[in-house]
Design a protein around this motif. Structure first.
Motif, mmCIF file in Angstrom:
data_model
loop_
_atom_site.group_PDB
_atom_site.id
_atom_site.type_symbol
_atom_site.label_atom_id
_atom_site.label_comp_id
_atom_site.label_asym_id
_atom_site.label_seq_id
_atom_site.Cartn_x
_atom_site.Cartn_y
_atom_site.Cartn_z
ATOM 1 N N LYS A 171 18.264 38.484 17.478
ATOM 2 C CA LYS A 171 19.630 38.200 17.040
ATOM 3 C C LYS A 171 19.663 37.332 15.786
ATOM 4 O O LYS A 171 20.465 37.543 14.902
ATOM 5 C CB LYS A 171 20.413 37.499 18.153
ATOM 6 N N ASP A 175 30.776 45.154 24.743
ATOM 7 C CA ASP A 175 29.464 45.776 24.555
ATOM 8 C C ASP A 175 29.137 46.724 25.705
ATOM 9 O O ASP A 175 29.323 46.382 26.867
ATOM 10 C CB ASP A 175 28.385 44.687 24.453
ATOM 11 N N ASN A 195 28.582 46.388 29.476
ATOM 12 C CA ASN A 195 27.630 45.282 29.619
ATOM 13 C C ASN A 195 28.367 43.957 29.668
ATOM 14 O O ASN A 195 28.358 43.272 30.678
ATOM 15 C CB ASN A 195 26.603 45.297 28.491
ATOM 16 N N GLU A 196 29.035 43.602 28.589
ATOM 17 C CA GLU A 196 29.735 42.317 28.594
ATOM 18 C C GLU A 196 30.868 42.317 27.583
ATOM 19 O O GLU A 196 30.972 43.203 26.738
ATOM 20 C CB GLU A 196 28.755 41.175 28.293
HETATM 21 MG MG MG Z 1 25.231 40.412 24.412
#
Ligand code: MG
Ligand code: ADP
Length: 349
Positions: free
Chosen positions: A247, A290, A303-304
């Motif tokens: 990231k 996401d 996902n989140e």
């Molecule tokens: Mg994430």
């Protein structure tokens, strides 16, 4: 003139990214309409009124970045309340995205950007988020969860439960963090035990998920009661998964905006699921949702949801809107309007 408090920095691991997001937003605000009051929260949680110029701080290695907040004068909550009309909160992670600061501005009776207290708190918690999405009939991957207390009481039973419920590999995560901190992909019993112990260092609530072998597609959402969606983006990490290193340090993660080769019917399905997911957690203002898309089966999993996604000029969220023709500065304006809209609706009830 609207006195706009820009609240950034903070105690989370995403302190620096937050500064970049704030500098981008400050640069995009229409100065004939807004008086910008930058308020930086230092790494110890102290609030400071930033008077130094934030212009041009566009990368993490800018030498002005680490000094910007610590060298500024402290500001009291009382002064914040007296001097701002609106809070543009652009803090990521714990104490920013999790409902705590939203509660503070509710107490101050100030409108703010992004969702309210409950929505923020639920969205930050990967266990509660999934519970709510399941209740709404939305697709999430198989998972189990437990607390540090459960694990201390009978760790073997918890490991057993995971192994009986989910096939390897699994993802072990602290329930309430971000930036992939404390997250491990475990491929066998030994790795699982280590992964759980690592996650427990960061949170007392742990979620373990079935690993999904799919494409990571992210969607930008904007709106209150009637959410709108931006383009769909894809992240393609070179690492084993999209971990902390991928990231923030690795240049090997490829972003594709918009995502390529997503069939029209899948795109439609993703937009539908994402909007329902946003409504289910009572999303307001903006968010990035996401998902995973498994090409072989056509399945899509949520996902989140990130209620205060990265907001630098180069971040996924604004890029996904740009791909739909919405400029960065218009996006900022819309988010402020949505915050006022929510505040006014509440006061008129
Ligand atoms: Mg994430
Ligand atoms: N169930 C899963 N299956 C496959 N990959 C996953 C799964 N959960 C997480 N990942 C990978 O780990 C990364 C970080 O997990 P995520 O839940 O998004 O946490 P964070 O809030 O820290 O971003 C994801 O971007 C993805 O690459």
């Amino acid at each position: 003139m609207i006195r706009l408090g820009l609240i950034f920095g903070g105690r989370s691991g995403e302190h620096e990214i937050s500064i970049l997001s704030a500098a981008s937003i400050a640069g995009a605000l229409d100065r004939s309409k807004y008086e910008v009051i930058p308020i930086g929260i230092d790494k110890n949680g102290k609030w400071r009124k930033v008077t130094a110029d934030m212009n041009g701080i566009t990368s993490l290695d800018n030498p002005r970045l680490p000094k910007l907040i610590p060298q500024s004068e402290p500001i009291s909550f009382d002064e914040v309340q007296r001097t701002i009309d609106f809070a543009f909160i652009i803090l990521h992670g714990p104490y920013g995205e999790d409902g705590t600061i939203q509660g503070l501005f509710e107490m101050m009776d100030k409108p703010y950007a992004g969702p309210g207290v409950v929505s923020s708190a639920v969205s930050m918690d990967k266990i509660f988020t999934k519970d709510i999405w399941i209740r709404a009939g939305l697709p999430v991957c198989k998972h189990v969860f437990f607390t540090a207390f459960d694990y201390k009481t009978d760790g073997e039973a918890q490991i057993d439960l995971i192994e009986k419920s989910l096939p390897y590999p699994v993802f072990v995560k602290p329930a309430n963090l971000g930036s992939s901190v404390g997250i491990t992909k475990a491929a066998n019993h030994g790795e699982l035990v280590l992964a759980v112990e690592k996650a427990l260092k960061y949170d007392r609530r742990i979620i373990v998920e079935e690993g999904i072998d799919g494409r990571e597609l992210e969607v930008a959402v904007l709106g209150n009661e009637v959410p709108e969606t931006g383009a769909i983006g894809e992240i393609m990490p070179e690492n084993e998964f999209y971990d902390y290193e991928a990231k923030y340090s690795s240049s090997d993660t490829k972003l594709s905006i918009p995502a390529e080769n997503v069939p029209a019917d899948i795109e439609e399905k993703i937009y539908d699921i994402v909007k329902r997911a946003y409504r289910a957690v009572d999303g307001e203002g903006f968010s990035r949702v996401d998902t995973f898309y498994v090409e072989e089966t056509g399945e899509v999993f949520l996902n989140e949801i990130n209620t205060l996604p990265g907001f630098t000029n180069f971040s996924m969220f604004p890029s996904l809107w740009k791909a739909k023709g919405v400029e960065y500065s218009d996006l900022v304006e819309r988010i402020i309007d949505l915050g006022f809209e929510r505040y006014n609706a509440k006061n008129n009830r």
